[in-house]
Enzyme design. Structure first.
Site, PDB file in Angstrom:
ATOM      1  N   GLY A  80      -6.494  -2.879  23.593  1.00 50.25           N
ATOM      2  CA  GLY A  80      -5.232  -2.266  23.177  1.00 50.25           C
ATOM      3  C   GLY A  80      -5.387  -0.867  22.601  1.00 50.25           C
TER       4      GLY A  80
ATOM      5  N   TYR B 189       0.824  -1.223   0.000  1.00 51.72           N
ATOM      6  CA  TYR B 189       0.000   0.000   0.000  1.00 51.72           C
ATOM      7  C   TYR B 189       0.859   1.275   0.000  1.00 51.72           C
ATOM      8  N   ILE B 190       1.684   1.451   1.003  1.00 50.09           N
ATOM      9  CA  ILE B 190       2.462   2.698   1.085  1.00 50.09           C
ATOM     10  C   ILE B 190       3.618   2.661   0.085  1.00 50.09           C
TER      11      ILE B 190
ATOM     12  N   SER C 219       6.337   3.496  13.304  1.00 49.01           N
ATOM     13  CA  SER C 219       4.914   3.733  13.519  1.00 49.01           C
ATOM     14  C   SER C 219       4.698   4.528  14.796  1.00 49.01           C
TER      15      SER C 219
ATOM     16  N   ASN D  47      -9.053  -4.681   9.341  1.00 50.28           N
ATOM     17  CA  ASN D  47      -8.907  -4.309  10.746  1.00 50.28           C
ATOM     18  C   ASN D  47      -9.018  -2.807  10.911  1.00 50.28           C
ATOM     19  N   ASN D  48      -8.563  -2.083   9.899  1.00 53.91           N
ATOM     20  CA  ASN D  48      -8.439  -0.635  10.028  1.00 53.91           C
ATOM     21  C   ASN D  48      -9.718   0.070   9.594  1.00 53.91           C
ATOM     22  N   LEU D  49      -9.872   1.277  10.108  1.00 58.29           N
ATOM     23  CA  LEU D  49     -11.138   1.991   9.946  1.00 58.29           C
ATOM     24  C   LEU D  49     -11.501   2.280   8.485  1.00 58.29           C
TER      25      LEU D  49
ATOM     26  N   LYS E 197       8.451  -2.969  15.812  1.00 61.39           N
ATOM     27  CA  LYS E 197       8.846  -1.616  15.358  1.00 61.39           C
ATOM     28  C   LYS E 197       9.801  -0.987  16.367  1.00 61.39           C
TER      29      LYS E 197
ATOM     30  N   LYS F  12       1.983  -6.377   9.335  1.00 59.75           N
ATOM     31  CA  LYS F  12       1.496  -5.175  10.021  1.00 59.75           C
ATOM     32  C   LYS F  12       0.169  -5.323  10.752  1.00 59.75           C
TER      33      LYS F  12
ATOM     34  N   TYR G 261       3.422  -6.754  17.195  1.00 60.45           N
ATOM     35  CA  TYR G 261       3.705  -5.913  16.019  1.00 60.45           C
ATOM     36  C   TYR G 261       4.424  -4.634  16.448  1.00 60.45           C
TER      37      TYR G 261
ATOM     38  N   ASN H  69       8.055  -9.984  -1.581  1.00 64.44           N
ATOM     39  CA  ASN H  69       7.814 -11.437  -1.683  1.00 64.44           C
ATOM     40  C   ASN H  69       6.353 -11.746  -2.036  1.00 64.44           C
TER      41      ASN H  69
HETATM   42  P1  NAD Z   1       1.586  -3.657   3.068  1.00 65.52           P
HETATM   43  O1  NAD Z   1       1.354  -4.987   3.686  1.00 65.52           O
HETATM   44  O2  NAD Z   1       0.593  -3.170   2.072  1.00 65.52           O
HETATM   45  O3  NAD Z   1       3.033  -3.610   2.399  1.00 65.52           O
HETATM   46  C1  NAD Z   1       4.119  -4.364   2.882  1.00 65.52           C
HETATM   47  C2  NAD Z   1       4.722  -5.118   1.711  1.00 65.52           C
HETATM   48  O4  NAD Z   1       5.851  -5.859   2.173  1.00 65.52           O
HETATM   49  C3  NAD Z   1       3.757  -6.123   1.079  1.00 65.52           C
HETATM   50  O5  NAD Z   1       3.697  -5.899  -0.322  1.00 65.52           O
HETATM   51  C4  NAD Z   1       4.362  -7.490   1.410  1.00 65.52           C
HETATM   52  O6  NAD Z   1       4.125  -8.446   0.387  1.00 65.52           O
HETATM   53  C5  NAD Z   1       5.841  -7.147   1.577  1.00 65.52           C
HETATM   54  N1  NAD Z   1       6.583  -8.033   2.486  1.00 65.52           N
HETATM   55  C6  NAD Z   1       6.229  -8.427   3.739  1.00 65.52           C
HETATM   56  N2  NAD Z   1       7.181  -9.224   4.264  1.00 65.52           N
HETATM   57  C7  NAD Z   1       8.168  -9.331   3.334  1.00 65.52           C
HETATM   58  C8  NAD Z   1       9.410 -10.001   3.294  1.00 65.52           C
HETATM   59  N3  NAD Z   1       9.827 -10.755   4.311  1.00 65.52           N
HETATM   60  N4  NAD Z   1      10.166  -9.879   2.177  1.00 65.52           N
HETATM   61  C9  NAD Z   1       9.756  -9.130   1.133  1.00 65.52           C
HETATM   62  N5  NAD Z   1       8.582  -8.477   1.114  1.00 65.52           N
HETATM   63  C10 NAD Z   1       7.794  -8.570   2.206  1.00 65.52           C
HETATM   64  O7  NAD Z   1       1.741  -2.597   4.260  1.00 65.52           O
HETATM   65  P2  NAD Z   1       1.799  -1.000   4.220  1.00 65.52           P
HETATM   66  O8  NAD Z   1       0.548  -0.484   4.833  1.00 65.52           O
HETATM   67  O9  NAD Z   1       2.208  -0.541   2.873  1.00 65.52           O
HETATM   68  O10 NAD Z   1       2.956  -0.751   5.278  1.00 65.52           O
HETATM   69  C11 NAD Z   1       4.308  -0.614   4.900  1.00 65.52           C
HETATM   70  C12 NAD Z   1       5.166  -0.479   6.145  1.00 65.52           C
HETATM   71  O11 NAD Z   1       4.705   0.623   6.924  1.00 65.52           O
HETATM   72  C13 NAD Z   1       5.111  -1.700   7.067  1.00 65.52           C
HETATM   73  O12 NAD Z   1       6.394  -1.926   7.597  1.00 65.52           O
HETATM   74  C14 NAD Z   1       4.152  -1.264   8.158  1.00 65.52           C
HETATM   75  O13 NAD Z   1       4.405  -1.928   9.366  1.00 65.52           O
HETATM   76  C15 NAD Z   1       4.467   0.227   8.258  1.00 65.52           C
HETATM   77  N6  NAD Z   1       3.340   0.999   8.820  1.00 65.52           N
HETATM   78  C16 NAD Z   1       2.111   0.912   8.229  1.00 65.52           C
HETATM   79  C17 NAD Z   1       1.040   1.617   8.779  1.00 65.52           C
HETATM   80  C18 NAD Z   1      -0.343   1.508   8.190  1.00 65.52           C
HETATM   81  O14 NAD Z   1      -1.313   1.851   8.875  1.00 65.52           O
HETATM   82  N7  NAD Z   1      -0.501   1.074   6.943  1.00 65.52           N
HETATM   83  C19 NAD Z   1       1.239   2.433   9.916  1.00 65.52           C
HETATM   84  C20 NAD Z   1       2.512   2.508  10.470  1.00 65.52           C
HETATM   85  C21 NAD Z   1       3.571   1.789   9.903  1.00 65.52           C
HETATM   86  N1  UFG Z   2     -12.111   1.586  14.544  1.00 66.74           N
HETATM   87  C1  UFG Z   2     -13.467   1.319  14.664  1.00 66.74           C
HETATM   88  N2  UFG Z   2     -13.972   0.301  13.903  1.00 66.74           N
HETATM   89  C2  UFG Z   2     -13.217  -0.439  13.040  1.00 66.74           C
HETATM   90  C3  UFG Z   2     -11.841  -0.149  12.930  1.00 66.74           C
HETATM   91  C4  UFG Z   2     -11.323   0.874  13.707  1.00 66.74           C
HETATM   92  O1  UFG Z   2     -14.183   1.961  15.429  1.00 66.74           O
HETATM   93  O2  UFG Z   2     -13.748  -1.362  12.392  1.00 66.74           O
HETATM   94  C5  UFG Z   2     -11.543   2.711  15.337  1.00 66.74           C
HETATM   95  C6  UFG Z   2     -10.465   2.269  16.320  1.00 66.74           C
HETATM   96  O3  UFG Z   2     -11.028   1.851  17.534  1.00 66.74           O
HETATM   97  C7  UFG Z   2      -9.616   3.546  16.415  1.00 66.74           C
HETATM   98  C8  UFG Z   2      -9.737   4.175  15.025  1.00 66.74           C
HETATM   99  O4  UFG Z   2     -10.908   3.591  14.441  1.00 66.74           O
HETATM  100  O5  UFG Z   2     -10.202   4.442  17.339  1.00 66.74           O
HETATM  101  C9  UFG Z   2      -8.534   3.850  14.117  1.00 66.74           C
HETATM  102  O6  UFG Z   2      -8.320   2.439  14.113  1.00 66.74           O
HETATM  103  P1  UFG Z   2      -7.334   1.739  13.050  1.00 66.74           P
HETATM  104  O7  UFG Z   2      -7.408   0.267  13.309  1.00 66.74           O
HETATM  105  O8  UFG Z   2      -7.644   2.202  11.671  1.00 66.74           O
HETATM  106  O9  UFG Z   2      -5.912   2.347  13.413  1.00 66.74           O
HETATM  107  P2  UFG Z   2      -5.080   2.311  14.770  1.00 66.74           P
HETATM  108  O10 UFG Z   2      -4.892   3.736  15.212  1.00 66.74           O
HETATM  109  O11 UFG Z   2      -5.664   1.375  15.738  1.00 66.74           O
HETATM  110  O12 UFG Z   2      -3.699   1.683  14.292  1.00 66.74           O
HETATM  111  C10 UFG Z   2      -3.067   2.033  13.048  1.00 66.74           C
HETATM  112  C11 UFG Z   2      -2.322   0.816  12.520  1.00 66.74           C
HETATM  113  C12 UFG Z   2      -1.183   0.485  13.429  1.00 66.74           C
HETATM  114  C13 UFG Z   2      -0.304   1.702  13.611  1.00 66.74           C
HETATM  115  C14 UFG Z   2      -1.129   2.865  14.119  1.00 66.74           C
HETATM  116  C15 UFG Z   2      -0.299   4.113  14.233  1.00 66.74           C
HETATM  117  O13 UFG Z   2      -3.193  -0.309  12.417  1.00 66.74           O
HETATM  118  O14 UFG Z   2      -0.415  -0.523  12.849  1.00 66.74           O
HETATM  119  O15 UFG Z   2      -2.208   3.111  13.224  1.00 66.74           O
HETATM  120  O16 UFG Z   2       0.385   4.342  13.053  1.00 66.74           O
HETATM  121  F1  UFG Z   2       0.657   1.411  14.500  1.00 66.74           F
END
Ligand code: NAD
Ligand code: UFG
Length: 338
Positions: free
Chosen positions: A294, A11-12, A124, A198-200, A153, A84, A149, A32
């Site tokens: 959490g 994604y990112i 994060s 899982n995310n909002l 980090k 993640k 997780y 991968n």
């Molecule tokens: P994502 O899962 O969409 O992207 C991660 C990519 O890494 C995937 O394409 C996956 O196939 C690849 N990958 C995983 N393990 C691997 C491995 N061992 N070797 C090679 N490739 C591998 O996740 P994202 O949302 O794009 O997040 C990117 C990074 O940012 C992650 O490290 C995540 O923990 C961090 N992050 C994400 C969020 C969020 O809310 N999306 C918030 C904070 C930090």
């Molecule tokens: N929420 C709901 N319903 C849902 C999903 C989420 O009410 O179905 C609420 C949560 O309780 C929270 C807010 O929406 O108050 C955001 O929740 P997310 O799950 O979207 O995000 P978090 O802040 O819990 O966590 C995210 C990533 C983590 C990262 C963190 C900070 O999942 O990996 O942001 O970067 F560490």
């Protein structure tokens, strides 16, 4: 400038690859394919209008990673690859420590052997833990994390700090992301979670396309203006642009740098629901449920360090985040094609 992007089809990573190539950088992607589809590569290519190198390789595969460093001339690395999902990490801690921590150790060792000592790491806001009070600043104590997780980090941040102390020829940037949402303006790239989100935001967009009946709002009895959780949502393209600045920083000087990437503004769950309804014209039915284990009430950044030192600031507001998330989801109801 040639940048190796681990996890670059995710994604990112995919949004960052587009912005890197648009700025003229050469990009080499390693992924991968564990949590993405190969078609993400085609979408990136179509947007930038040029080819780039992609290696299907696991970052834990030292031999495979070494071959890539031998073939390509890599100046710096942006390290996104990792698992993640907070809930899954509680069920599978060994897999998370192996993939995230061990994967990073293998990557760093291969980099060192090939004389590449510049890295930008996806950390994060989760490292700030439960006890710091928002707005969160980079100098606050980190580590009070409550799940495997988050601990990966935090551990990787510790490893990178120790590495810099041992050899200050390294240049390391830790980016602490807040809550990335949104998608590319074209509607061709966005977030494509597996299974039940899982995310909002991905949950809301799946309610909007009628894949899910209603949103569960996890708790309305927090100490926040409307009782629901408050977070610092940041547009994924703003986040991607932050990486360009971070790469310039590590290319320009040695050091250990830490930045929050957030907007500095918090929105509640119900604020996001309302903004999404307005942007999409879709109604989002919701039910108030119990608090999620959490979760904390409020988490938002103090983003001025990144502005002062990198010249970076998030430009896109919540309306645009919602419009772009909706465009992606409505044009790709099943995410990326297989
Ligand atoms: P994502 O899962 O969409 O992207 C991660 C990519 O890494 C995937 O394409 C996956 O196939 C690849 N990958 C995983 N393990 C691997 C491995 N061992 N070797 C090679 N490739 C591998 O996740 P994202 O949302 O794009 O997040 C990117 C990074 O940012 C992650 O490290 C995540 O923990 C961090 N992050 C994400 C969020 C969020 O809310 N999306 C918030 C904070 C930090
Ligand atoms: N929420 C709901 N319903 C849902 C999903 C989420 O009410 O179905 C609420 C949560 O309780 C929270 C807010 O929406 O108050 C955001 O929740 P997310 O799950 O979207 O995000 P978090 O802040 O819990 O966590 C995210 C990533 C983590 C990262 C963190 C900070 O999942 O990996 O942001 O970067 F560490």
């Amino acid at each position: 400038m040639s940048v190796l992007v681990t996890g670059g089809l995710g994604y990112i990573g995919s949004h960052t690859c587009v912005e890197l190539m648009n700025s003229g950088a050469e990009v080499v992607v390693v992924d991968n394919l564990y949590n993405c589809k190969k078609s993400s590569y085609d979408r990136i290519k179509a947007l930038v209008g040029k080819d780039f190198k992609f290696y299907e390789c696991d970052i834990r595969d030292a031999e495979g990673m070494s071959e890539i460093f031998e073939k390509e001339s890599i100046d710096s690395v942006i390290h996104f690859a990792g698992l993640k999902a907070v809930g899954e990490s509680v069920e599978k801690p060994l897999e998370y420590f192996d993939n995230n921590v061990n994967g990073t150790l293998v990557l760093l060792d291969v980099m060192r052997k090939h004389g590449c000592k510049k890295i930008v790491f996806s950390s994060s806001a989760t490292v700030y833990g439960m006890n710091n009070v928002s707005p969160l600043t980079e100098d606050m104590e980190v580590g009070g994390v409550t799940n495997p997780y988050g601990r990966t980090k935090y551990m990787i941040e510790c490893i990178l700090k120790d590495l810099y102390v041992s050899d200050n020829a390294w240049s390391i940037c830790l980016l602490r992301y807040f809550n990335p949402i949104g998608a590319h303006k074209s509607g061709t790239m966005g977030e494509d979670p597996n299974g039940i989100p899982n995310n909002l935001m991905p949950y809301i967009t799946q309610v909007a396309i009628k894949k899910r009946e209603f949103l569960n709002v996890w708790g309305d009895d927090y100490d926040t203006p409307d009782g629901t959780g408050v977070r610092d949502y940041i547009h994924v393209v703003d986040l991607a642009l932050g990486h360009l600045k971070a790469v310039e920083k590590v290319e320009g000087e040695n050091g250990l740098f830490i930045y929050n990437l957030g907007t500095g503004t918090g929105y509640s769950v119900l604020d996001v629901v309302k903004a999404f309804e307005k942007a999409s014209g879709q109604e989002i039915p919701y039910k108030i449920g119990p608090r999620r284990a959490g979760d904390i009430a409020t988490c938002y950044s103090e983003p001025s360090k990144a502005l002062n030192e990198l010249g970076w600031k998030a430009e896109r507001g919540i309306e645009e985040m919602c419009e772009d998330s909706w465009r992606w989801q409505s044009q790709n109801p099943n995410g990326y094609p297989d």
